[in-house]
Design a protein around this motif. Structure first.
Motif, PDB file in Angstrom:
ATOM      1  N   ALA A 458       0.827  -1.207   0.000  1.00  0.00           N
ATOM      2  CA  ALA A 458       0.000   0.000   0.000  1.00  0.00           C
ATOM      3  C   ALA A 458       0.862   1.257   0.000  1.00  0.00           C
ATOM      4  CB  ALA A 458      -0.937   0.000   1.209  1.00  0.00           C
ATOM      5  N   GLY A 459       1.997   1.186  -0.691  1.00  0.00           N
ATOM      6  CA  GLY A 459       2.894   2.341  -0.734  1.00  0.00           C
ATOM      7  C   GLY A 459       3.937   2.167  -1.816  1.00  0.00           C
ATOM      8  N   LYS A 460       5.196   2.451  -1.477  1.00  0.00           N
ATOM      9  CA  LYS A 460       6.291   2.362  -2.444  1.00  0.00           C
ATOM     10  C   LYS A 460       6.781   0.929  -2.646  1.00  0.00           C
ATOM     11  CE  LYS A 460       8.925   5.297  -0.179  1.00  0.00           C
ATOM     12  NZ  LYS A 460       8.054   5.820   0.892  1.00  0.00           N
ATOM     13  N   ASN A 461       6.143  -0.038  -1.984  1.00  0.00           N
ATOM     14  CA  ASN A 461       6.606  -1.421  -2.028  1.00  0.00           C
ATOM     15  C   ASN A 461       5.902  -2.256  -3.087  1.00  0.00           C
ATOM     16  OD1 ASN A 461       4.217  -1.158  -0.627  1.00  0.00           O
ATOM     17  ND2 ASN A 461       4.791  -2.479   1.084  1.00  0.00           N
ATOM     18  N   ILE A 462       5.270  -1.609  -4.065  1.00  0.00           N
ATOM     19  CA  ILE A 462       4.601  -2.333  -5.139  1.00  0.00           C
ATOM     20  C   ILE A 462       5.628  -2.884  -6.131  1.00  0.00           C
ATOM     21  CG2 ILE A 462       2.511  -0.954  -4.907  1.00  0.00           C
ATOM     22  CD1 ILE A 462       3.366   0.570  -7.446  1.00  0.00           C
ATOM     23  N   GLY A 463       5.129  -3.586  -7.137  1.00  0.00           N
ATOM     24  CA  GLY A 463       5.993  -4.221  -8.122  1.00  0.00           C
ATOM     25  C   GLY A 463       6.540  -3.265  -9.153  1.00  0.00           C
ATOM     26  N   THR A 464       7.441  -2.392  -8.725  1.00  0.00           N
ATOM     27  CA  THR A 464       8.225  -1.579  -9.644  1.00  0.00           C
ATOM     28  C   THR A 464       9.668  -2.049  -9.564  1.00  0.00           C
ATOM     29  OG1 THR A 464       8.647   0.080  -7.933  1.00  0.00           O
ATOM     30  CG2 THR A 464       6.744   0.443  -9.379  1.00  0.00           C
ATOM     31  N   THR A 465      10.503  -1.541 -10.444  1.00  0.00           N
ATOM     32  CA  THR A 465      11.935  -1.794 -10.359  1.00  0.00           C
ATOM     33  C   THR A 465      12.607  -0.609  -9.668  1.00  0.00           C
ATOM     34  OG1 THR A 465      12.408  -0.728 -12.476  1.00  0.00           O
ATOM     35  CG2 THR A 465      11.856  -3.082 -12.529  1.00  0.00           C
ATOM     36  N   HIS A 466      13.901  -0.753  -9.430  1.00  0.00           N
ATOM     37  CA  HIS A 466      14.669   0.386  -8.910  1.00  0.00           C
ATOM     38  C   HIS A 466      14.474   1.598  -9.810  1.00  0.00           C
ATOM     39  CE1 HIS A 466      18.194   2.488  -7.167  1.00  0.00           C
ATOM     40  NE2 HIS A 466      18.471   2.828  -8.418  1.00  0.00           N
ATOM     41  N   ILE A 467      14.433   1.364 -11.125  1.00  0.00           N
ATOM     42  CA  ILE A 467      14.301   2.463 -12.084  1.00  0.00           C
ATOM     43  C   ILE A 467      12.910   3.079 -12.006  1.00  0.00           C
ATOM     44  CG2 ILE A 467      14.416   3.129 -14.513  1.00  0.00           C
ATOM     45  CD1 ILE A 467      17.115   2.324 -13.462  1.00  0.00           C
TER      46      ILE A 467
END
Length: 531
Positions: A458-467
């Motif tokens: 529920a924040g910045k911990n979703i499935g994105t990459t470092h980029i």
């Protein structure tokens, strides 16, 4: 304690999640380790980083209500001039970084107002200051989470059918055994043009400990910090000068540029056009993140502007603070760096008149609500990130890759966002990475762990990459992610289904998208040509 939904972490995503679930009729427990709810907007003291169209579209209805609430609070309680009171898009700080620069305490008050009806009814319980310390799992499900009082007030075990991790660093992921990634993924894994050949899990973005200052008569110089001699001569190999200098790399070109610093310029706040497309606004650091412009208020109300120091020189990249045994040391040194920057500003910083030092700079800990004068919490740009059903990669939104086609349109879109891929210097010695991006969507697949069934980010911990975290980490996107996570938990409880089934069943997905759209979540960008 027991609830329908447990939200661990009271930043913007956590508040949005708790608000969404409580509005839907669910019982909610929300925990937060700092004294203020609101995360990067409040305890971290960072004015909102938003896209250029925020006043018209591209955010959820509840995020817009937060922004409107902040402006209404100023109009109701602050001694604004008549011109500023009548300013529809009031920017209290007239800062160039955002169309809504404001004092963090005002956002705290508005967030509390938004949550108040649900706390009063007993539907929402807020536990502060509590941090997660343990979790119990049963196979692929989280059974309960143990939170501990920050100041030694004991522990509480909380159970819920759905557990949402809204912490700043994804604290529940290791506690629950949820698969996650940190730092740089490799180009072989993601195919990203800006990724390294080999994964670098300990190479993470700098953290920053922000602080607020004004400039008034007198000498307000703080005691010389213990590490000042180290920081005053510190010169990273890629920086081009000492860190404590007006000279630093331009994030977009990496050219070494010199910024100015002029406290209390006699500018007209209503002429500030905080549009990053036109002007990045960081030429004069005083006005860049100014959060109170004295000319917005009646004469004498504010003896000085107040500005928020979140500048290149406070970026701490000596070591990561996630999954390392010396995290506490690095957090302490980051605070020491910020104090050293303030001392340098007061004593040695070059002035336009040829002198050195601004002893009239006064640390405003009352603005940030902390005992040591700095922000309560560090501004952490990068979290642990779940191994998700779908991971957003650079080529999904990079302007150089996508061009006129725009960002990828996801069939499972649950929100929108826009921000350049903006990565600060990192613990691995990398300089800024700045990549133009297209207005993008948020795919539901990025909110669903590959294995766990009832744990949602529920924040910045979703499935994105470092980029791509560099675009998805900002205020309105974090709020959107949290709000959707809260609505998804309610939807699954009501339908007796799972988040994975919602994403992978066309009928359920369509129903859920209709549900969130009705709640004011925009899932597509409007089709506008020539704007």
């Amino acid at each position: 304690m027991r609830a329908d939904v447990l939200v661990v972490g009271g930043g913007l995503g956590g508040v949005a999640a708790a608000l969404a679930a409580a509005r839907a009729g669910r019982s909610v427990v929300l925990t937060e380790e700092y004294d203020w709810l609101g995360g990067q907007l409040t305890s971290q003291a960072v004015p909102p980083d938003e896209h250029s169209w925020v006043e018209r579209f591209g955010v959820t209805a509840s995020y817009r209500a937060l922004r409107n609430g902040i402006r209404d609070y100023y109009r109701r309680y602050y001694p604004l001039t008549e011109r500023s009171r009548a300013w529809t898009d009031l920017n209290p700080g007239a800062g160039w970084v955002s169309r809504l620069c404001h004092e963090p305490r005002v956002a705290v008050a508005v967030l509390d107002q938004m949550l108040a009806p649900y706390r009063g009814s007993g539907r929402l319980t807020v536990l502060q200051p509590y941090r997660p310390v343990a979790a119990e799992t049963d196979g692929d499900r989280v059974v309960g989470v143990v939170v501990e009082h920050r100041d030694g007030g004991g522990r509480i075990e909380i159970t819920a059918p759905y557990v949402l991790d809204a912490t700043e660093t994804g604290e529940l992921l290791p506690l629950t055994g949820t698969e996650y990634v940190t730092g740089f993924e490799s180009r072989a894994e993601t195919g990203e043009p800006s990724a390294p050949d080999v994964a670098q899990p300990m190479n993470m973005q700098a953290i920053s400990v922000c602080f607020a200052i004004d400039h008034v008569d007198g000498d307000h110089t703080i005691d010389r910090p213990a590490e000042y001699d180290f920081w005053r001569t510190y010169q990273p190999a890629f920086w081009g000068d000492r860190l404590l200098s007006w000279r630093s790399p331009n994030p977009r070109t990496l050219e070494i540029v010199e910024r100015s610093f002029t406290p209390n310029p006699d500018d007209d706040p209503l002429t500030v056009d905080a549009d990053q497309r036109v002007n990045p606004g960081d030429g004069n650091l005083w006005t860049f993140r100014r959060i109170a412009a004295r000319r917005n208020f009646v004469d004498g109300a504010y003896p000085s502007d107040i500005t928020l120091v979140n500048w290149p020189m406070i970026d701490y990249f000596e070591g990561p603070v996630i999954d390392v045994p010396d995290a506490a040391e690095h957090l302490a040194r980051a605070r020491g760096l910020s104090k050293s920057v303030l001392y340098w500003l007061q004593t040695e910083a070059p002035r336009p008149d040829g002198g050195t030092g601004f002893p009239g700079l006064r640390l405003r800990g009352d603005i940030t609500g902390s005992a040591d004068g700095l922000a309560q919490a560090p501004y952490i740009r990068e979290s642990r990130r779940i191994r998700a059903e779908y991971t957003v990669v650079e080529q999904d939104l990079s302007l150089a890759v996508r061009g006129d086609r725009g960002a990828v349109r996801y069939p499972d879109a649950v929100g929108v966002g826009m921000y350049r891929i903006d990565l600060h210097p990192s613990t691995g010695g990398d300089n800024y990475i700045d990549v133009g991006s297209c207005p993008f969507e948020i795919p539901l697949g990025a909110l669903i762990p590959r294995r766990m069934e009832n744990l949602l980010p529920a924040g910045k911990n979703i499935g994105t990459t470092h980029i791509t975290n560099g675009s998805y980490r900002l205020h309105p996107v974090e709020w959107n992610v949290g709000e959707v996570a809260g609505l998804l938990a309610d939807f699954c409880l009501a339908r007796g289904t799972s988040p994975r089934a919602v994403r992978n069943s066309p009928g359920l997905l369509a129903d859920f998208q209709r549900r969130i759209t009705a709640a004011g979540v925009e899932i597509r960008w409007p089709e506008i040509a020539g704007y």
